[in-house]
Design a protein around this motif. Structure first.
Motif, PDB file in Angstrom:
ATOM      1  N   UNK A 274       0.828  -1.207   0.000  1.00  0.00           N
ATOM      2  CA  UNK A 274       0.000   0.000   0.000  1.00  0.00           C
ATOM      3  C   UNK A 274       0.860   1.253   0.000  1.00  0.00           C
ATOM      4  N   UNK A 275       0.555   2.186  -0.893  1.00  0.00           N
ATOM      5  CA  UNK A 275       1.298   3.438  -0.974  1.00  0.00           C
ATOM      6  C   UNK A 275       0.606   4.385  -1.931  1.00  0.00           C
ATOM      7  N   UNK A 276       1.057   5.609  -1.952  1.00  0.00           N
ATOM      8  CA  UNK A 276       0.611   6.596  -2.930  1.00  0.00           C
ATOM      9  C   UNK A 276       1.809   7.020  -3.770  1.00  0.00           C
ATOM     10  N   UNK A 277       1.533   7.479  -4.980  1.00  0.00           N
ATOM     11  CA  UNK A 277       2.573   7.992  -5.886  1.00  0.00           C
ATOM     12  C   UNK A 277       3.648   6.953  -6.168  1.00  0.00           C
ATOM     13  N   UNK A 278       3.266   5.660  -6.219  1.00  0.00           N
ATOM     14  CA  UNK A 278       4.218   4.617  -6.542  1.00  0.00           C
ATOM     15  C   UNK A 278       4.571   4.612  -8.025  1.00  0.00           C
ATOM     16  N   UNK A 279       5.652   3.910  -8.356  1.00  0.00           N
ATOM     17  CA  UNK A 279       6.134   3.810  -9.736  1.00  0.00           C
ATOM     18  C   UNK A 279       5.910   2.392 -10.239  1.00  0.00           C
ATOM     19  N   UNK A 280       5.305   2.264 -11.424  1.00  0.00           N
ATOM     20  CA  UNK A 280       4.921   0.957 -11.950  1.00  0.00           C
ATOM     21  C   UNK A 280       5.477   0.767 -13.356  1.00  0.00           C
ATOM     22  N   UNK A 281       5.836  -0.482 -13.674  1.00  0.00           N
ATOM     23  CA  UNK A 281       6.256  -0.830 -15.024  1.00  0.00           C
ATOM     24  C   UNK A 281       6.011  -2.320 -15.230  1.00  0.00           C
ATOM     25  N   UNK A 282       6.061  -2.750 -16.484  1.00  0.00           N
ATOM     26  CA  UNK A 282       5.783  -4.146 -16.830  1.00  0.00           C
ATOM     27  C   UNK A 282       6.974  -4.725 -17.580  1.00  0.00           C
ATOM     28  N   UNK A 289       6.193  -2.787  -8.934  1.00  0.00           N
ATOM     29  CA  UNK A 289       5.676  -1.619  -8.219  1.00  0.00           C
ATOM     30  C   UNK A 289       6.671  -1.243  -7.136  1.00  0.00           C
ATOM     31  N   UNK A 290       7.147   0.008  -7.154  1.00  0.00           N
ATOM     32  CA  UNK A 290       8.174   0.415  -6.204  1.00  0.00           C
ATOM     33  C   UNK A 290       8.044   1.902  -5.906  1.00  0.00           C
ATOM     34  N   UNK A 291       8.865   2.392  -4.960  1.00  0.00           N
ATOM     35  CA  UNK A 291       8.910   3.811  -4.572  1.00  0.00           C
ATOM     36  C   UNK A 291       7.547   4.276  -4.056  1.00  0.00           C
ATOM     37  N   UNK A 292       7.364   5.579  -3.924  1.00  0.00           N
ATOM     38  CA  UNK A 292       6.146   6.139  -3.357  1.00  0.00           C
ATOM     39  C   UNK A 292       6.314   6.473  -1.887  1.00  0.00           C
ATOM     40  N   UNK A 293       5.199   6.836  -1.235  1.00  0.00           N
ATOM     41  CA  UNK A 293       5.280   7.152   0.190  1.00  0.00           C
ATOM     42  C   UNK A 293       4.031   6.705   0.933  1.00  0.00           C
ATOM     43  N   UNK A 294       4.168   6.647   2.253  1.00  0.00           N
ATOM     44  CA  UNK A 294       3.129   6.169   3.163  1.00  0.00           C
ATOM     45  C   UNK A 294       3.189   7.029   4.417  1.00  0.00           C
ATOM     46  N   UNK A 295       2.159   7.848   4.634  1.00  0.00           N
ATOM     47  CA  UNK A 295       2.158   8.799   5.742  1.00  0.00           C
ATOM     48  C   UNK A 295       3.356   9.726   5.676  1.00  0.00           C
ATOM     49  N   UNK A 296       3.786  10.071   4.480  1.00  0.00           N
ATOM     50  CA  UNK A 296       4.941  10.931   4.302  1.00  0.00           C
ATOM     51  C   UNK A 296       6.266  10.213   4.440  1.00  0.00           C
ATOM     52  N   UNK A 322      15.580   6.629  -1.569  1.00  0.00           N
ATOM     53  CA  UNK A 322      14.135   6.422  -1.597  1.00  0.00           C
ATOM     54  C   UNK A 322      13.476   7.686  -2.119  1.00  0.00           C
ATOM     55  N   UNK A 323      12.283   7.538  -2.732  1.00  0.00           N
ATOM     56  CA  UNK A 323      11.662   8.687  -3.397  1.00  0.00           C
ATOM     57  C   UNK A 323      10.173   8.469  -3.591  1.00  0.00           C
ATOM     58  N   UNK A 324       9.475   9.550  -3.869  1.00  0.00           N
ATOM     59  CA  UNK A 324       8.063   9.512  -4.200  1.00  0.00           C
ATOM     60  C   UNK A 324       7.818  10.354  -5.443  1.00  0.00           C
ATOM     61  N   UNK A 325       6.666  10.138  -6.087  1.00  0.00           N
ATOM     62  CA  UNK A 325       6.289  10.850  -7.307  1.00  0.00           C
ATOM     63  C   UNK A 325       7.363  10.712  -8.384  1.00  0.00           C
ATOM     64  N   UNK A 326       7.922   9.499  -8.475  1.00  0.00           N
ATOM     65  CA  UNK A 326       8.921   9.181  -9.495  1.00  0.00           C
ATOM     66  C   UNK A 326       8.244   8.576 -10.720  1.00  0.00           C
ATOM     67  N   UNK A 331      10.312   0.077 -21.697  1.00  0.00           N
ATOM     68  CA  UNK A 331      10.689   0.253 -23.091  1.00  0.00           C
ATOM     69  C   UNK A 331      11.594  -0.906 -23.476  1.00  0.00           C
ATOM     70  N   UNK A 332      11.387  -1.484 -24.661  1.00  0.00           N
ATOM     71  CA  UNK A 332      12.123  -2.673 -25.095  1.00  0.00           C
ATOM     72  C   UNK A 332      11.971  -3.813 -24.075  1.00  0.00           C
ATOM     73  N   UNK A 333      10.784  -3.913 -23.440  1.00  0.00           N
ATOM     74  CA  UNK A 333      10.515  -4.933 -22.433  1.00  0.00           C
ATOM     75  C   UNK A 333      11.506  -4.858 -21.270  1.00  0.00           C
ATOM     76  N   UNK A 334      11.905  -3.644 -20.937  1.00  0.00           N
ATOM     77  CA  UNK A 334      12.799  -3.382 -19.816  1.00  0.00           C
ATOM     78  C   UNK A 334      12.143  -2.324 -18.933  1.00  0.00           C
ATOM     79  N   UNK A 335      12.364  -2.425 -17.619  1.00  0.00           N
ATOM     80  CA  UNK A 335      11.690  -1.534 -16.694  1.00  0.00           C
ATOM     81  C   UNK A 335      12.625  -0.517 -16.069  1.00  0.00           C
ATOM     82  N   UNK A 336      12.177   0.749 -15.991  1.00  0.00           N
ATOM     83  CA  UNK A 336      12.990   1.848 -15.485  1.00  0.00           C
ATOM     84  C   UNK A 336      12.208   2.662 -14.463  1.00  0.00           C
ATOM     85  N   UNK A 337      12.940   3.198 -13.485  1.00  0.00           N
ATOM     86  CA  UNK A 337      12.400   4.139 -12.507  1.00  0.00           C
ATOM     87  C   UNK A 337      13.379   5.299 -12.386  1.00  0.00           C
ATOM     88  N   UNK A 338      12.849   6.520 -12.359  1.00  0.00           N
ATOM     89  CA  UNK A 338      13.734   7.670 -12.233  1.00  0.00           C
ATOM     90  C   UNK A 338      13.008   8.929 -11.830  1.00  0.00           C
TER      91      UNK A 338
END
Length: 363
Positions: A274-282, A289-296, A322-326, A331-338
């Protein structure tokens, strides 16, 4: 459009909150490896958008209160009151070339046009080989937006306005020949309405609203013929239900709560999904599903969703800060977070998740 001026002042970034709990006795499983993939050439930012067209990732807009002045080669402003309107494309090899930051570079492209080009917390998605951006918060920090734009890799064109209430923190996605915008916050209410965009005649229509809980700051996986909407918060409370929309019927199917066991037994070992502003990719037949925040409090835990079996499994936490709103994209069946923010500091680094590698903190 080449940037010419950029310097910083110091201002804080506030985080919104909702409630979820984590069992501290549950260890993170080190399955998969995060690899550094360079940094964005433009300013660091949070609340940006991304889309992929012609197997190329594009990112833009967002917020960085620490940047005061930033202009293109013609002297036009690219930031206003901390809100950006620039766009960049990621140049990268089509297959992974080991654990390196070389050959990952950025090229600046035309900025989002119009007086409301400056924005953050908007939606970005592609339909075929056209990228789209709309909604978000304007640079005056209180006006919600509903204008909508298309990008072909070279030029922007304004399209018909989103017909729902102007909003921020919505979810946008495209599959098949249509695009969708759902959920979000319009300043008065959290939403779960759903609108379909048809690029063939530049029109919108209301379709079946998201079932379950209304929300903002949610995330989405798009896999085969379904879009999976999950996470976020509503009225500062957790949102745990997950729903999948079928592209043919436009009906929503309940996929359970964000836990590993999908029967009546609820195991709190898994509630740190459970989180808000998480980062998702396939990647392939799995969503991540990674990053985001929980109660700040910033979250680094990473979870893998198995589309076939409708189950979550813990994977290696996001490395570096660690980060939120990322951003999260595939792309090319590869997953990125930034990008994203940690406290008052906006981020500009990018990492790739390598699901079949053993974790190596030095990468």
């Amino acid at each position: 459009m080449k940037k010419t001026v950029c310097f910083a002042i110091t201002v804080g970034v506030a985080l919104l909150t909702f409630s979820c709990t984590k069992n501290p006795d549950t260890p993170d499983t080190e399955a998969g490896n995060w690899v550094r993939r360079g940094t964005l050439d433009g300013p660091a930012r949070s609340g940006a958008v991304s889309f992929v067209i012609n197997d190329t990732a594009y990112i833009g807009t967002g917020f960085n209160q620490n940047v005061q002045t930033y202009k293109n080669e013609h002297g036009d402003d690219l930031i206003k009151n901390g809100f950006l309107r620039d766009f960049w494309k990621l140049n990268m090899p089509p297959v992974s070339e080991g654990n390196t930051q070389e050959n990952y570079t950025w090229t600046q492209v035309e900025e989002l046009p119009g007086p409301n080009g400056f924005r953050a917390y908007a939606v970005g998605f592609n339909i075929g080989n056209i990228g789209y951006v709309g909604t978000g918060m304007s640079a005056d920090r209180y006006t919600m937006l509903k204008d909508f734009y298309a990008f072909d890799g070279t030029k922007w064109e304004q399209k018909a306005d989103f017909p729902g209430s102007p909003r921020q923190y919505a979810v946008g996605f495209g599959f098949g020949s249509r695009g969708y915008i759902t959920t979000g916050d319009d300043g008065a209410n959290t939403q779960k309405d759903n609108y379909q965009y048809n690029p063939e005649d530049n029109s919108w229509r209301a379709v079946t609203a998201l079932s379950g809980t209304k929300r903002q700051g949610a995330s989405v996986f798009v896999h085969k013929n379904k879009a999976y909407v999950f996470g976020g918060y509503s009225s500062f409370d957790k949102v745990t239900d997950m729903w999948a929309m079928d592209s043919a019927t436009l009906k929503w199917e309940y996929k359970g709560n964000l836990i590993n066991e999908l029967d009546d037994s609820r195991d709190d070992d898994y509630t740190d999904i459970c989180r808000q502003y998480g980062s998702a990719f396939v990647i392939g037949d799995y969503g991540y599903y990674t990053a985001g925040d929980n109660r700040g409090i910033l979250i680094s835990s990473t979870w893998r969703y198995d589309f076939a079996n409708n189950q979550w499994a813990r994977r290696t936490p996001l490395e570096r800060a660690a980060r939120t709103k990322a951003l999260g994209f595939s792309v090319h069946n590869r997953g990125f977070v930034g990008t994203g923010a940690t406290g008052s500091q906006a981020m500009d680094d990018f990492q790739e998740f390598m699901p079949n590698q053993t974790v190596d903190a030095a990468d």
